[in-house]
Design an enzyme around this catalytic site. Structure first.
Site, PDB file in Angstrom:
ATOM      1  CE1 TYR A 149      -3.464  -2.506  -0.205  1.00 37.63           C
ATOM      2  CE2 TYR A 149      -3.895  -2.222   2.128  1.00 37.63           C
ATOM      3  CZ  TYR A 149      -4.198  -2.810   0.916  1.00 37.63           C
ATOM      4  OH  TYR A 149      -5.244  -3.713   0.847  1.00 37.63           O
ATOM      5  CB  SER A 195     -14.314  -2.141  -2.883  1.00 40.84           C
ATOM      6  OG  SER A 195     -14.728  -1.104  -3.732  1.00 40.84           O
ATOM      7  N   PRO A 196     -16.499  -1.882   0.154  1.00 38.75           N
ATOM      8  CG  PRO A 196     -16.729  -1.225   2.390  1.00 38.75           C
ATOM      9  CD  PRO A 196     -15.694  -1.535   1.347  1.00 38.75           C
ATOM     10  N   GLY A 223     -16.340   1.291  -4.334  1.00 38.13           N
ATOM     11  CA  GLY A 223     -15.335   2.229  -4.797  1.00 38.13           C
ATOM     12  C   GLY A 223     -15.884   3.606  -5.127  1.00 38.13           C
ATOM     13  CG  PHE A 262     -21.453   7.613  -3.597  1.00 43.28           C
ATOM     14  CD1 PHE A 262     -22.386   7.916  -2.629  1.00 43.28           C
ATOM     15  CD2 PHE A 262     -20.605   6.539  -3.383  1.00 43.28           C
ATOM     16  CE1 PHE A 262     -22.476   7.163  -1.469  1.00 43.28           C
ATOM     17  CE2 PHE A 262     -20.682   5.791  -2.223  1.00 43.28           C
ATOM     18  CZ  PHE A 262     -21.628   6.101  -1.257  1.00 43.28           C
TER      19      PHE A 262
END
Length: 301
Positions: free
Chosen positions: A55, A212-213, A216, A220
């Site tokens: 990461y 990614s609940p 992502g 929206f």
């Protein structure tokens, strides 16, 4: 309100909501700001922290570890999770010519020891294999896990993005039980309802971690026309229950009896609070199936 908890083993539980730090480098927080966010998460009952060696181009663990070292007493309140197995193309590794997976004994042990150094901790609560590799020897993984367990460097092990068969195959080589599978689950990703993973996890009493609940953030914007019906249904249910669509999306995951643990990958405390509020939402079976059907694009058979 505080996050609930999920029991993974007799002596290990996770907070129902997990804080993911994969974007930590992008947040550009000072060490004090990281600590403040961590403490605010703890105040919400969010004690489980998700990392991976790769990461932030291999930098997020170090940033977190430097902040945690300023208040090392917090370590005992946390469950630290990290992942290994992916080799990214990076200026830090100029010898690499292709992205690949490495689940060899040397890489698993070496990566874990580097993660411990970066996070400035003596042990990980859970180590996950980040991706299955088409070129791995499960016996090598078993040997690495045994070493890390016996040396006290890792308490428990799991997988990430594994299919049921891949998990079962690896498990057959291990002396200890795999305790979770971190997979993509959201109202917009039903893959693991179709590939047998949810059924397998129910059978094995394993609670999955969901990356990614919120899909992502794709829903929206509703930029993609094929997502509009799904978004409309979620909006309608959010209106009926007097809440926002993100909270509904979390509540949809929480309703499933497999015991999904969503990973919230935001550096904003309000996003964490919104996630925890999902536990207050009384989502009915009909609500759940309205969302499920909207994603399928047709009624259930």
């Amino acid at each position: 309100m505080q996050s609930g908890r999920k029991q993974l083993t007799k002596d290990l539980s996770f907070s129902t909501f997990i804080h993911g730090y994969w974007r930590l480098k992008d947040w550009e927080y000072s060490q004090d700001e990281i600590l403040n966010l961590l403490q605010q998460g703890l105040d919400l009952g969010i004690t489980t922290i998700d990392h991976a060696d790769i990461y932030g181009d291999y930098e997020c663990e170090t940033l977190f570890g430097k902040a945690l070292a300023n208040k090392s007493s917090l370590r005992s309140q946390l469950e630290l999770v990290s992942k290994c197995g992916i080799k990214l193309l990076s200026e830090k590794y100029p010898e690499r010519s292709v992205k690949s997976y490495d689940l060899s004994y040397d890489h698993i042990v070496g990566s874990t020891e580097q993660s411990l150094k970066n996070l400035q901790t003596d042990y990980l609560d859970v180590l996950l294999l980040h991706r299955p590799s088409p070129l791995y020897d499960p016996g090598e993984v078993a040997r690495a896990f045994d070493h890390l367990k016996q040396s006290g460097k890792v308490r428990y092990f799991g997988v990430s993005n594994f299919t049921p068969q891949q998990t079962q195959t690896l498990q057959s080589y291990l002396d200890q039980d795999l305790i979770t599978n971190q997979i993509e689950i959201s109202v917009n990703c039903l893959e693991h309802f179709d590939n047998g993973n949810i059924d397998y996890l129910l059978e094995k009493r394993m609670h999955p971690m969901a990356w990614s609940p919120l899909a992502g953030g794709k829903l929206f914007s509703a930029a993609n026309k094929d997502r509009v019906p799904l978004l409309e249904v979620i909006h309608n249910i959010a209106g009926e229950l007097n809440t926002d669509i993100a909270t509904i999306m979390y509540a949809w995951l929480l309703k499933h009896p497999v015991g999904i643990m969503p990973i919230v990958g935001s550096g904003k405390i309000e996003r964490l609070k919104a996630a925890v509020r999902a536990q207050e939402i009384n989502l009915s079976d009909e609500h759940w199936f309205r969302i499920y059907e909207a994603k399928l694009g047709h009624e259930v058979a």
